[in-house]
Enzyme design. Structure first.
Site, PDB file in Angstrom:
ATOM      1  N   ASP A 434      51.947  87.829  10.317  1.00 48.98           N
ATOM      2  CA  ASP A 434      51.361  86.666  10.994  1.00 48.98           C
ATOM      3  C   ASP A 434      49.886  86.935  11.273  1.00 48.98           C
ATOM      4  O   ASP A 434      49.508  88.055  11.625  1.00 48.98           O
ATOM      5  CB  ASP A 434      52.094  86.397  12.307  1.00 48.98           C
ATOM      6  CG  ASP A 434      51.964  84.942  12.756  1.00 48.98           C
ATOM      7  OD1 ASP A 434      50.918  84.341  12.493  1.00 48.98           O
ATOM      8  OD2 ASP A 434      52.920  84.428  13.368  1.00 48.98           O
ATOM      9  N   HIS A 436      47.829  84.631  13.196  1.00 50.51           N
ATOM     10  CA  HIS A 436      47.309  83.730  14.230  1.00 50.51           C
ATOM     11  C   HIS A 436      47.174  84.462  15.562  1.00 50.51           C
ATOM     12  O   HIS A 436      48.112  85.107  16.018  1.00 50.51           O
ATOM     13  CB  HIS A 436      48.237  82.533  14.388  1.00 50.51           C
ATOM     14  CG  HIS A 436      48.370  81.731  13.128  1.00 50.51           C
ATOM     15  ND1 HIS A 436      49.321  82.017  12.166  1.00 50.51           N
ATOM     16  CD2 HIS A 436      47.658  80.688  12.655  1.00 50.51           C
ATOM     17  CE1 HIS A 436      49.186  81.162  11.166  1.00 50.51           C
ATOM     18  NE2 HIS A 436      48.185  80.353  11.439  1.00 50.51           N
ATOM     19  N   SER A 487      57.960  85.080  12.257  1.00 50.96           N
ATOM     20  CA  SER A 487      57.548  86.037  13.281  1.00 50.96           C
ATOM     21  C   SER A 487      58.653  86.265  14.297  1.00 50.96           C
ATOM     22  O   SER A 487      58.722  87.331  14.934  1.00 50.96           O
ATOM     23  CB  SER A 487      56.288  85.538  13.986  1.00 50.96           C
ATOM     24  OG  SER A 487      55.220  85.420  13.079  1.00 50.96           O
TER      25      SER A 487
END
Length: 918
Positions: A434, A436, A487
């Site tokens: 991930d 972000h 995630s």
């Protein structure tokens, strides 16, 4: 050089003719612009058009030669408002006698205005920002209506900010208009962009001087052309200080008119006389406008604050705004932290170090005292998140100043036992796969503001690195973040590993896809220590404080465990009723397939967009999620007037746009995209894409899922495949695909801000890049609808686009209608995304850069968004077969949508789907 002929005057008319006189400056009244007058905007919004006419009358009485009329505001129907207001003005002789300037960024509003005005008016504005063809088309329309035109100094690359760009764009536009469109040169009014000075950014210091010099060049090289500009823009840095603003306007006009400025949009009733400007103020203002000294901005700011502090009673202009500078150094440091002022932080920190004797005493004393006030105010809802992040910026700069001194004393401090004790050491990471991290970064800043030692490992962090670093750092707590649904599985894996390795630390879970229910049901049972879901940054401090408290920890943990046990009990309640897959397929979306509903696109294949103009994307930004990222809840533009949050919202909105200006002007970010349109037909719940219009070979195949919930017993069970013509109809349908990013260059920009201890602008840059990526997706979708042939007549406003008032949809893998992220792998192959844009996907199918959007285009008028909801074992097995994967793997990707608990299997490692993120 050839001699420039005597300039032909600009001739306009309202009910009476108006001819420009030599040497006479034309004042364009700005108060009938909803952006220029809050009073006027309020009257228009409330439908009090008759009262709004009085604003126009006042402008004419105060000397306005032309009225600028603009209705561009999100809550106003521009066409209706423009039409109604102009019809009323036509019946007011004293107002109707002057020419009108029809001002709008929306062409339909401009045309509505042109149809209503009598005589010859001005269109504000046209430009090259959408390319030469659109520019020529708009100019020809203006010419047809017999109006003059304001030509903005924009082109396909964005707004001209430098002298060189201003004259280059104006010269190009002039020759297109005169030589190719046949536009009278005396009706061309250039606006070479009056931009704000005294912003504190060095690159803005020459804006006024560049405008003046560009004006002089235009008058010397482009025969008969006129020059205009929005004068109030020059002084936006001093909003709220009318004395300084009026002086800036008068001084700017004095020099610009001397260079050839013909007209300007001004408030005709608020214009200082140049010769009557107080001498000291005039000098300070001209130092700024003419960029005569490097400290001009600071000197004018100080003077302006002194004027504001003096009030309106005529007392001596003492710098009351700086009164806090008279306090003790401890009071000054606390004030600077609370207010986010870093102007004096180095000097005050040094003074405090000298006074208190040791750098640690400064941190433990006034700095932590100030941050305690910040924490208390934030916790009480009296400070907003952007203010807290600014406070953190000041704190970081103070600590950075003290760090060399602390390093020099490190051995002595250890021996003396005076090492600063933080409340706790917290390790944060965005999990493997991930990319972000905006939310995580904000949480880290808030925790640091509250005296926590925060170790941020960044993004794409594997479990092994997280746990090893936690041991090395002797962390008191671990926080995991993630945005995409895969995630969630990685967080479960980390919890299991923490249990296996005997960790005794609390585990925090956060991120957009995480929930209390998932945390309670899927993550917490795998780890015997507390696992707590943290909704947002405002909850982080209470949770961490409770978990690390000697007194309150036991009660907090007991209450927390009971709450999560209740959630698990709720989860085991009866499942949602579903229908068998075959029944769901029989209840597909009812569509009567007709050839007239299936447009043929103007091309098939792939097209690449490199360095797409950010200035173009700006017009497509949906600002509401920007405020949500800063934990300000509301809808733009209404949030700007919110009773509680409005002031803070307006401030960060202004600061975001200032940074966006800089990003565009300096090309700090690069937008790239790729898209394509392909022959396609539905085969069951799959969609086949063909190698050409002959459809002789299959190029790729997208696999979709179908709703199975039996909500009312008769409603359709939708699948995205329903919106592509089934092959058995014989109709030749198409599907589109796209991937766009505005994040090229973002990593370097963020690191530059962080190197300057400026987390505020680092987070701001990430938030803006996210908005630009979504704007890119919206902008490109509009282009695709036009190229597909069914969007050419939409005539939608930017607000209409944001609210998706158009035909067709663009669903994305990982979102409610198609939650399986692995479909991005097919899209990446189809468009060769990595080679065409540099965008990557991780092993969890997260896109890098994080400021990216990808998806598919469906054109059928019946296509719509929906949520897949819960699905059952029969569909998962069928889907796994179609995808060529095991049932266990399909269950792992579709976990949140399963209407059953899958059989436990050994943890699987997902295979890489693309190159690793650098």
């Amino acid at each position: 050089m050839s001699t420039i002929p005597p300039p032909r005057p600009l001739r306009l008319s309202g009910s009476q003719p108006f001819t420009q006189q030599p040497g006479v400056f034309i004042m364009i009244g700005e108060r009938t612009n909803v952006a220029g007058s809050p009073k006027f905007a309020k009257l228009v919004k409330e439908g009090k058009f008759e009262e709004a006419v009085s604003v126009a009358r006042q402008q004419v009485e105060n000397g306005a030669n032309v009225l600028d009329i603009c209705m561009d505001e999100g809550m106003i129907d521009g066409v209706a408002a423009m039409t109604r207001f102009l019809q009323l003005l036509a019946s007011e002789p004293e107002v109707a006698k002057v020419p009108f300037m029809i001002d709008s960024s929306k062409w339909e509003v401009i045309e509505a205005g042109l149809k209503c005005i009598q005589g010859k008016g001005i269109v504000n504005s046209i430009s090259l920002k959408e390319g030469e063809a659109k520019f020529r088309q708009n100019a020809a329309t203006v010419l047809k209506y017999g109006a003059a035109a304001v030509v903005m100094a924009f082109d396909e690359q964005g707004q001209a900010a430098t002298y060189a760009d201003r004259i280059r764009i104006c010269e190009r536009a002039y020759h297109i208009l005169v030589d190719r469109v046949g536009f009278p040169p005396e009706d061309i009014i250039f606006d070479p962009n009056i931009l704000t000075v005294a912003t504190g950014m060095e690159e803005h210091n020459n804006y006024a001087l560049d405008f003046i010099n560009a004006t002089r060049w235009i008058k010397a090289h482009l025969p008969h052309a006129k020059v205009s500009g929005g004068v109030s823009n020059i002084s936006f840095s001093f909003r709220g200080n009318n004395k300084v603003r009026e002086a800036m306007h008068a001084a700017f006009l004095y020099h610009a008119i001397a260079a050839g400025l013909d007209m300007g949009i001004v408030n005709a009733g608020m214009l200082e006389v140049y010769e009557e400007i107080e001498p000291e103020l005039k000098t300070l203002v001209e130092d700024v406008l003419l960029n005569r000294r490097p400290d001009a901005t600071e000197r004018l700011v100080d003077f302006g604050e002194a004027l504001k502090a003096a009030g309106s009673n005529g007392e001596a202009a003492e710098t009351k705004a700086e009164e806090w500078r008279n306090g003790t150094v401890e009071e000054r440091l606390s004030h600077a932290l609370v207010k986010g002022i870093d102007t004096y932080i180095d000097a005050d920190t040094e003074e405090a170090r000298t006074k208190l004797g040791r750098p640690l005493s400064v941190i433990e004393g006034p700095l932590m005292a100030g941050m305690s006030v910040v924490g208390d105010l934030f916790g009480a809802g009296k400070m907003f998140l952007p203010q807290v992040v600014k406070s953190a910026r000041v704190m970081k700069k103070a600590v950075a100043y003290l760090t060399p001194f602390m390093e020099a004393e490190k051995a002595e401090m250890a021996a003396a036992g005076q090492v600063v004790r933080a409340q706790g050491k917290i390790l944060l990471a965005t999990v493997k796969g991930d990319v972000h991290d905006i939310g995580k970064n904000i949480v880290g800043v808030v925790l640091a503001c509250n005296n926590y030692d925060v170790i941020d490992l960044g993004v794409m962090v594997p479990c092994e690195k997280i746990l090893e670093r936690a041991k090395t750092e002797k962390a008191d707590m671990i926080g995991l973040s993630g945005l995409i649904t895969p995630s969630l599985d990685e967080m479960v894996h980390v919890a299991r590993e923490m249990e296996r390795q005997g960790f005794k630390l609390p585990l925090l879970i956060g991120g957009a896809t995480t929930t209390r229910m998932h945390t309670a049901v899927k993550i917490a049972p795998n780890y015997s220590e507390p696992v707590v879901h943290v909704l947002d940054a405002s909850r982080a401090v209470p949770v961490t404080t409770s978990l690390l408290s000697d007194d309150g920890r036991e009660a907090f943990v007991a209450e927390h465990r009971a709450e999560y046990a209740a959630l698990r009990k709720t989860h085991t309640a009866p499942r949602q009723p579903v229908v068998p897959l075959e029944t769901a397929r029989q209840r597909h979306t009812p569509i009567a397939w007709r050839a007239e509903d299936i447009p043929a696109p103007s091309f098939t294949g792939v097209r690449v967009l490199d360095n797409f103009p950010l200035a173009t994307l700006r017009d497509y930004i949906d600002w509401s999620p920007f405020f949500h990222a800063w934990e300000l809840k509301g809808v733009y533009p209404r949030i700007l007037d919110d009773e509680k949050q409005g002031a803070q919202a307006r401030q960060i909105f202004a600061e975001a746009n200032a940074l966006l200006d800089r990003i565009i002007d300096e090309k700090l970010l690069c937008a790239r995209g790729v898209y394509g349109l392909f022959p396609a037909n539905a085969i069951g719940d799959d969609v086949e894409l063909y190698t050409g219009e002959k459809r002789s070979g299959v190029l790729e195949q997208f696999h979709f899922l179908r709703q199975q919930a039996n909500r009312e017993g008769s409603e359709p069970c939708r699948s995205l495949a329903d919106f592509i013509a089934p092959s058995e109809t014989g109709l030749r349908d198409h599907i589109g695909a796209f991937a766009v990013t505005s994040g090229i260059g973002l990593q370097a920009l963020v690191q530059r801000f962080k190197a300057d201890h400026d987390d505020y602008n680092a987070i701001m840059a990430e938030a803006i890049a996210d908005r630009l990526a979504e704007a890119f997706a919206e902008c490109l979708h509009k282009r695709v609808r036009d190229e597909w042939g069914y969007g050419c007549l939409e005539n939608l406003t930017p607000e209409d686009l944001i609210h998706e008032k158009y035909r067709g949809i663009r669903p994305a893998a990982g979102y409610p209608a198609c939650p399986d992220h692995t479909e991005k792998g097919t899209l990446w192959r189809l468009l060769d995304v990595e080679a065409n844009t540099g965008m990557l996907i991780t092993e969890s199918f997260a896109m890098w850069p994080g400021s990216s959007v990808s998806g598919l285009y469906f054109a059928h008028p019946e296509s719509r968004y929906f949520s897949l909801g819960k699905i059952d074992r029969d569909q998962v097995a069928d889907y796994a077969r179609r995808k060529g994967m095991s049932v266990a793997e399909a269950e792992r990707w579709l976990g949140p949508n399963l209407n059953y608990d899958p059989e436990p299997v050994a943890a699987e490692k997902p295979e890489a789907a693309a190159s690793p993120v650098p």
